[in-house]
Write an enzyme that holds these catalytic residues in place. Structure first.
Site, mmCIF file in Angstrom:
data_model
loop_
_atom_site.group_PDB
_atom_site.id
_atom_site.type_symbol
_atom_site.label_atom_id
_atom_site.label_comp_id
_atom_site.label_asym_id
_atom_site.label_seq_id
_atom_site.Cartn_x
_atom_site.Cartn_y
_atom_site.Cartn_z
ATOM 1 N N TYR A 56 0.827 -1.222 0.000
ATOM 2 C CA TYR A 56 0.000 0.000 0.000
ATOM 3 C C TYR A 56 0.857 1.267 0.000
ATOM 4 O O TYR A 56 0.435 2.290 -0.527
ATOM 5 C CB TYR A 56 -1.011 -0.043 1.154
ATOM 6 C CG TYR A 56 -2.133 -1.005 0.853
ATOM 7 C CD1 TYR A 56 -2.117 -2.305 1.347
ATOM 8 C CD2 TYR A 56 -3.162 -0.648 -0.010
ATOM 9 C CE1 TYR A 56 -3.115 -3.210 1.011
ATOM 10 C CE2 TYR A 56 -4.164 -1.548 -0.350
ATOM 11 C CZ TYR A 56 -4.128 -2.829 0.164
ATOM 12 O OH TYR A 56 -5.110 -3.727 -0.194
ATOM 13 N N VAL A 93 -9.830 3.838 -4.583
ATOM 14 C CA VAL A 93 -9.213 4.352 -3.357
ATOM 15 C C VAL A 93 -8.211 5.464 -3.679
ATOM 16 O O VAL A 93 -7.500 5.919 -2.798
ATOM 17 C CB VAL A 93 -8.564 3.191 -2.581
ATOM 18 C CG1 VAL A 93 -9.636 2.300 -1.974
ATOM 19 C CG2 VAL A 93 -7.630 2.364 -3.452
ATOM 20 N N ASP A 94 -8.164 5.878 -4.959
ATOM 21 C CA ASP A 94 -7.333 7.033 -5.326
ATOM 22 C C ASP A 94 -8.138 8.314 -5.096
ATOM 23 O O ASP A 94 -9.338 8.264 -4.815
ATOM 24 C CB ASP A 94 -6.883 6.929 -6.799
ATOM 25 C CG ASP A 94 -8.048 6.937 -7.786
ATOM 26 O OD1 ASP A 94 -8.172 6.000 -8.609
ATOM 27 O OD2 ASP A 94 -8.877 7.875 -7.725
ATOM 28 N N HIS A 109 -14.839 1.965 -0.544
ATOM 29 C CA HIS A 109 -13.756 1.017 -0.216
ATOM 30 C C HIS A 109 -12.581 1.692 0.488
ATOM 31 O O HIS A 109 -11.487 1.118 0.556
ATOM 32 C CB HIS A 109 -13.261 0.309 -1.489
ATOM 33 C CG HIS A 109 -14.248 -0.652 -2.058
ATOM 34 N ND1 HIS A 109 -14.129 -1.174 -3.330
ATOM 35 C CD2 HIS A 109 -15.381 -1.195 -1.553
ATOM 36 C CE1 HIS A 109 -15.137 -1.993 -3.573
ATOM 37 N NE2 HIS A 109 -15.913 -2.015 -2.515
ATOM 38 N N CYS A 136 0.846 7.579 15.682
ATOM 39 C CA CYS A 136 -0.449 8.173 15.327
ATOM 40 C C CYS A 136 -0.429 9.640 15.717
ATOM 41 O O CYS A 136 -0.067 9.966 16.856
ATOM 42 C CB CYS A 136 -1.570 7.446 16.062
ATOM 43 S SG CYS A 136 -3.139 8.303 16.008
ATOM 44 N N GLY A 176 -16.652 1.827 -15.654
ATOM 45 C CA GLY A 176 -15.318 1.267 -15.445
ATOM 46 C C GLY A 176 -15.218 0.266 -14.328
ATOM 47 O O GLY A 176 -14.258 0.269 -13.564
ATOM 48 N N THR A 177 -16.211 -0.619 -14.223
ATOM 49 C CA THR A 177 -16.128 -1.663 -13.207
ATOM 50 C C THR A 177 -16.548 -3.007 -13.798
ATOM 51 O O THR A 177 -17.438 -3.059 -14.651
ATOM 52 C CB THR A 177 -16.967 -1.310 -11.949
ATOM 53 O OG1 THR A 177 -16.769 -2.314 -10.962
ATOM 54 C CG2 THR A 177 -18.438 -1.158 -12.270
ATOM 55 N N LEU A 203 -15.247 -0.271 -20.897
ATOM 56 C CA LEU A 203 -14.409 -0.552 -22.077
ATOM 57 C C LEU A 203 -14.992 -1.731 -22.872
ATOM 58 O O LEU A 203 -14.961 -1.745 -24.097
ATOM 59 C CB LEU A 203 -12.985 -0.906 -21.624
ATOM 60 C CG LEU A 203 -11.900 -1.036 -22.686
ATOM 61 C CD1 LEU A 203 -11.707 0.286 -23.418
ATOM 62 C CD2 LEU A 203 -10.588 -1.511 -22.059
HETATM 63 N N1 APR Z 1 -12.251 2.819 -19.813
HETATM 64 C C1 APR Z 1 -13.393 2.195 -19.370
HETATM 65 N N2 APR Z 1 -13.393 0.994 -18.731
HETATM 66 C C2 APR Z 1 -12.199 0.398 -18.566
HETATM 67 C C3 APR Z 1 -10.981 0.964 -19.019
HETATM 68 C C4 APR Z 1 -11.051 2.230 -19.663
HETATM 69 N N3 APR Z 1 -9.955 2.841 -20.120
HETATM 70 N N4 APR Z 1 -9.952 0.105 -18.711
HETATM 71 C C5 APR Z 1 -10.521 -0.968 -18.102
HETATM 72 N N5 APR Z 1 -11.874 -0.789 -18.021
HETATM 73 C C6 APR Z 1 -12.870 -1.695 -17.423
HETATM 74 C C7 APR Z 1 -12.524 -3.174 -17.615
HETATM 75 O O1 APR Z 1 -13.119 -3.650 -18.798
HETATM 76 C C8 APR Z 1 -13.154 -3.806 -16.373
HETATM 77 O O2 APR Z 1 -14.507 -4.185 -16.638
HETATM 78 O O3 APR Z 1 -12.832 -1.474 -16.045
HETATM 79 C C9 APR Z 1 -13.142 -2.674 -15.340
HETATM 80 C C10 APR Z 1 -12.120 -2.839 -14.212
HETATM 81 O O4 APR Z 1 -12.461 -3.972 -13.488
HETATM 82 P P1 APR Z 1 -11.598 -4.430 -12.200
HETATM 83 O O5 APR Z 1 -10.173 -4.418 -12.529
HETATM 84 O O6 APR Z 1 -12.226 -5.695 -11.725
HETATM 85 O O7 APR Z 1 -11.828 -3.249 -11.147
HETATM 86 P P2 APR Z 1 -13.125 -2.914 -10.266
HETATM 87 O O8 APR Z 1 -14.376 -3.368 -10.937
HETATM 88 O O9 APR Z 1 -13.048 -1.506 -9.884
HETATM 89 O O10 APR Z 1 -12.856 -3.849 -8.971
HETATM 90 C C11 APR Z 1 -13.815 -3.821 -7.950
HETATM 91 O O11 APR Z 1 -12.422 -5.210 -6.574
HETATM 92 O O12 APR Z 1 -10.260 -5.662 -6.167
HETATM 93 C C12 APR Z 1 -11.379 -5.119 -5.619
HETATM 94 O O13 APR Z 1 -11.703 -3.448 -3.969
HETATM 95 C C13 APR Z 1 -11.194 -3.654 -5.261
HETATM 96 O O14 APR Z 1 -12.622 -1.761 -5.753
HETATM 97 C C14 APR Z 1 -12.080 -2.938 -6.278
HETATM 98 C C15 APR Z 1 -13.133 -3.976 -6.598
#
Ligand code: APR
Length: 237
Positions: A56, A93-94, A109, A136, A176-177, A203
């Site tokens: 981290y 978390v950014d 998160h 702390c 983006g998830t 994406l």
């Molecule tokens: N633009 C749009 N989407 C994008 C891009 C981009 N440039 N690059 C990647 N993606 C999409 C991918 O296709 C994917 O579906 O973003 C998603 C990222 O997925 P993960 O890597 O699984 O991230 P996230 O969904 O945020 O993870 C959820 O999992 O690891 C834990 O706590 C952590 O908050 C996180 C949670």
């Protein structure tokens, strides 16, 4: 179509990818470089705190080297100009949403730039390292601070506020998830059950794409500003 007044937006790692922050599950992503069990669980921290703190510390330093991108900036503009209800719920978390200017924002998160003292339960803005076991700032006890990150097996933050916002929403947008991690991955179904319109901006199709009324695919820096322009053009009051 029903007038859209209240919007809930869920963002994930994909919204920060074009700023140069690794996502978790893409090829070469964080969870290919590190085992979740080694760095992102309370048990891992118990077992090998050095490994976890070093991981981290590296991530905390990394986010301070990058800048918000056009997707963060567009969401900040929506936040500034949308007259109805708006809540950006980020899994990230950014601090790129805040640095772009977003205010109606919730980190479910946790945050890299917060340290959590397990002695006094205080949370402190933190830009440096934790591996050297600093004291702390509040209680003065050394070596009891951990990253303020919700690890696997821990409860995400402010869930009541999130569900209350989903209950009031007219539109739920997921950006983006991958839809791989609950409870965030379940928000789209929660929204659907409330009769809320749902939109995915990603994406590629995510694991939950089939739950959305509409999906638009492409890089966040392209599809998010286009969607925000459309929403602000359509704003009716
Ligand atoms: N633009 C749009 N989407 C994008 C891009 C981009 N440039 N690059 C990647 N993606 C999409 C991918 O296709 C994917 O579906 O973003 C998603 C990222 O997925 P993960 O890597 O699984 O991230 P996230 O969904 O945020 O993870 C959820 O999992 O690891 C834990 O706590 C952590 O908050 C996180 C949670």
């Amino acid at each position: 179509m029903k007038e859209i007044r209240n919007i809930v937006i869920l963002t994930g790692a994909g919204v920060s990818a074009e700023s140069g922050i690794d996502t978790f599950r893409s090829a070469g992503g964080l969870w290919e470089q590190h085992r979740v069990e080694d760095v992102a669980t309370p048990e891992a921290f118990e077992r090998d705190p050095e490994l976890v703190l070093r991981f981290y510390d590296m991530r905390r330093a990394r986010i301070q080297e990058v800048e918000p991108n056009a997707a963060h900036q567009a969401l900040a503009r929506l936040d500034a100009e949308w007259k109805g209800g708006l809540l950006i719920v980020t899994q990230n978390v950014d601090d790129l949403h805040e640095r772009a200017g977003a205010g109606r924002l919730l980190h479910m998160h946790g945050e890299h730039l917060n340290a959590w003292c397990l002695s006094c339960d205080g949370r402190h803005r933190w830009y440096g390292t934790l591996i050297d076991r600093p004291a702390c700032p509040a209680c003065g006890i050394a070596g009891r601070m951990r990253p303020d990150i919700v690890w696997f097996g821990e409860m995400p933050y402010r869930m009541h506020e999130i569900y209350a916002a989903l209950n009031r929403a007219d539109l739920f947008v997921s950006i983006g998830t991958s839809g791989a991690v609950y409870p965030a991955a379940g928000f789209v179904r929660e929204a659907r059950e409330q009769g809320v319109r749902t939109l995915e901006l990603n994406l590629e199709p995510s694991q939950g794409s089939h739950w959305f009324d509409e999906s638009r695919h492409g890089p966040a820096t392209e599809i998010v500003p286009a969607w925000v322009d459309q929403m602000l053009r359509q704003q009716q009051y």
